[in-house]
Design a protein around this motif. Structure first.
Motif, short mmCIF file in Angstrom:
data_model
loop_
_atom_site.label_atom_id
_atom_site.label_comp_id
_atom_site.label_asym_id
_atom_site.label_seq_id
_atom_site.Cartn_x
_atom_site.Cartn_y
_atom_site.Cartn_z
N TRP A 1 0.83 -1.32 -0.05
CA TRP A 1 -0.03 0.00 -0.07
C TRP A 1 0.94 1.37 0.01
O TRP A 1 0.51 2.33 -0.61
N SER A 2 1.94 1.26 0.85
CA SER A 2 2.84 2.42 0.84
C SER A 2 3.39 2.50 -0.44
O SER A 2 4.04 3.79 -0.95
N VAL A 3 4.03 1.17 -1.17
CA VAL A 3 4.67 1.32 -2.40
C VAL A 3 3.74 1.95 -3.32
O VAL A 3 4.12 2.72 -4.34
N TYR A 4 2.43 1.48 -3.38
CA TYR A 4 1.22 2.12 -4.33
C TYR A 4 1.69 3.52 -4.19
O TYR A 4 1.45 4.44 -5.14
N ASP A 5 1.42 4.18 -3.02
CA ASP A 5 1.60 5.35 -2.70
C ASP A 5 2.84 6.33 -3.14
O ASP A 5 2.73 7.37 -3.81
N THR A 6 3.98 5.72 -3.12
CA THR A 6 5.07 6.09 -3.51
C THR A 6 5.01 6.43 -5.05
O THR A 6 5.44 7.42 -5.58
N VAL A 58 11.47 10.71 -6.13
CA VAL A 58 10.54 10.35 -5.24
C VAL A 58 10.43 9.00 -4.68
O VAL A 58 10.65 8.33 -3.53
N ILE A 59 10.96 7.95 -5.72
CA ILE A 59 11.13 6.63 -5.41
C ILE A 59 12.44 6.33 -4.79
O ILE A 59 12.58 5.27 -3.87
N ALA A 60 13.35 7.07 -5.26
CA ALA A 60 14.72 6.84 -4.43
C ALA A 60 14.67 7.53 -3.19
O ALA A 60 15.15 6.44 -2.08
N GLU A 61 13.91 8.48 -2.86
CA GLU A 61 13.83 8.89 -1.37
C GLU A 61 12.99 8.00 -0.50
O GLU A 61 13.46 7.94 0.75
N THR A 106 -6.15 6.69 -7.88
CA THR A 106 -6.04 6.03 -6.27
C THR A 106 -6.45 4.86 -6.37
O THR A 106 -6.79 3.95 -7.60
N LEU A 107 -5.88 3.95 -5.33
CA LEU A 107 -5.94 2.44 -5.52
C LEU A 107 -7.40 2.08 -5.52
O LEU A 107 -8.21 2.47 -4.55
#
Ligand SMILES: [Mn+2]
Length: 364
Positions: A243-248, A276-279, A354-355
């Motif tokens: 879920w947090s991966v989705y958000d990222t 964003v993905i690296a951070e 959104t998911l």
């Protein structure tokens, strides 16, 4: 500017007397349809189309402003082009070096009475005409409503292959000529495969499922990716990290879109998503470009890559599709087609990012 006027400006820049166009994708704007057969020869003064019997009538009906020639075994391309070259004193003729086999190129070198220069015409397709944009909008509309349909259709227990079949059938019902490419349906752990073509795997409740697909309409492509949550029961706790991966991924995708406007380099749009993905700690799990131009081909130049310094201009169409892939666990990718406008970017899809859960009465 018209297609031929643009090409003749380009001939000037390249110091060529003519260009011999043989690739399906670069002939299509001249022919009005896609075929690997036949040739277009454009000189400073004249324009010629050479086709065999199978295509002659269609080309004659759909084109104007070209001299047409019927290709026959006694009258092959080289004989016709040599006759034109003699009458117009053509000395330097460009050909599509990247699209022609070594064997064909070697044959042409001996058969054609001119100096052949390997060129690429692909840059001429980077800025789409209003007519091309209208066609791609329709290709995108078909993908968009098909995504909405397939979200409602997916149920736990279905095979990925069945979902792909329904999606492709639905796109054709909506006017697609065919899918732009092999449909990707990657559920659960298979979501970690960025190009996981639909398989026999059964889709399980609580998994994420990534669909990457497109419609070809009037010879032009759309390309769309959405990741849905499969309903049936609440997601298992071990799935929660995604879920947090989705958000990222969504944050990265929106950051890239926000960076798009004329004058910006493609690599800077890539960086907007990649940062964003690296951070978030997933830099190593995003191993592909952020996007690519799209049109007659699904994948065209320029690319939203770390190294492409092409400057964005109005009328360019590109995808924005960051993803995160976790081996053994799954993955998330979200993809839109975006039009570069006079002052920013227009997303050509309407389905929310959104998911979303699958199924008719989904609770999200
Ligand atoms: Mn794509």
């Amino acid at each position: 500017m018209t297609l031929l006027a643009t090409l003749r400006d380009w001939l000037d820049q390249q110091q060529l007397d003519a260009v011999l166009i043989s690739s399906r994708q670069n002939k299509q704007p001249h022919f009005g349809f896609a075929t690997g057969s036949g040739y277009v020869l454009v000189t400073r003064q004249t324009a010629h189309i050479l086709v065999d019997f199978r295509y002659y009538a269609q080309v004659a009906e759909q084109t104007s402003g070209y001299q047409l020639y019927l290709l026959e075994s006694q009258k092959p391309m080289a004989a016709i082009v040599n006759a034109i070259a003699a009458s117009e004193s053509l000395r330097r003729i460009g050909f599509e070096g990247e699209q022609v086999s070594w064997q064909t190129g070697s044959d042409w070198q001996t058969q054609l009475n001119a100096t052949l220069v390997a060129v690429s015409l692909d840059a001429l397709r980077q800025i789409k005409t209003p007519q091309e944009i209208a066609i791609i909008r329709e290709a995108c509309r078909i993908a968009d409503i098909s995504a909405a349909h397939i979200r409602r259709f997916i149920q736990p227990g279905m095979r990925e292959r069945e979902v792909a079949a329904e999606l492709e059938w639905f796109m054709k019902q909506q006017g697609a000529e065919k899918p732009s490419f092999d449909t990707i349906v990657a559920s659960g752990p298979r979501g970690a495969l960025p190009h996981g073509k639909a398989s026999e795997k059964v889709i399980v409740a609580g998994e994420l499922v990534t669909l990457d697909f497109g419609a070809q309409y009037q010879g032009y492509c759309s390309d769309m990716t959405r990741t849905f949550l499969v309903t049936g029961r609440d997601p298992a706790p071990e799935k929660m990290p995604l879920w947090s991966v989705y958000d990222t991924v969504l944050t990265a995708q929106l950051a890239a879109i926000a960076a798009i406007r004329p004058g910006v380099r493609c690599c800077d749009v890539d960086a907007a998503a990649r940062n964003v993905i690296a951070e978030a700690g997933y830099g190593a799990n995003f191993g592909h470009n952020t996007g690519h131009a799209i049109g007659i081909d699904v994948h065209e130049n320029p690319r939203f890559s770390p190294t492409d310094t092409t400057i964005l201009q109005p009328g360019m169409l590109l995808t924005v599709e960051p993803g995160i892939y976790l081996e053994g666990q799954g993955g998330v990718r979200i993809e839109d087609v975006v039009l570069v406008t006079a002052d920013g970017a227009e997303v050509l899809y309407t389905l929310p990012k959104t998911l979303l859960a699958t199924g008719e009465g989904s609770w999200m």
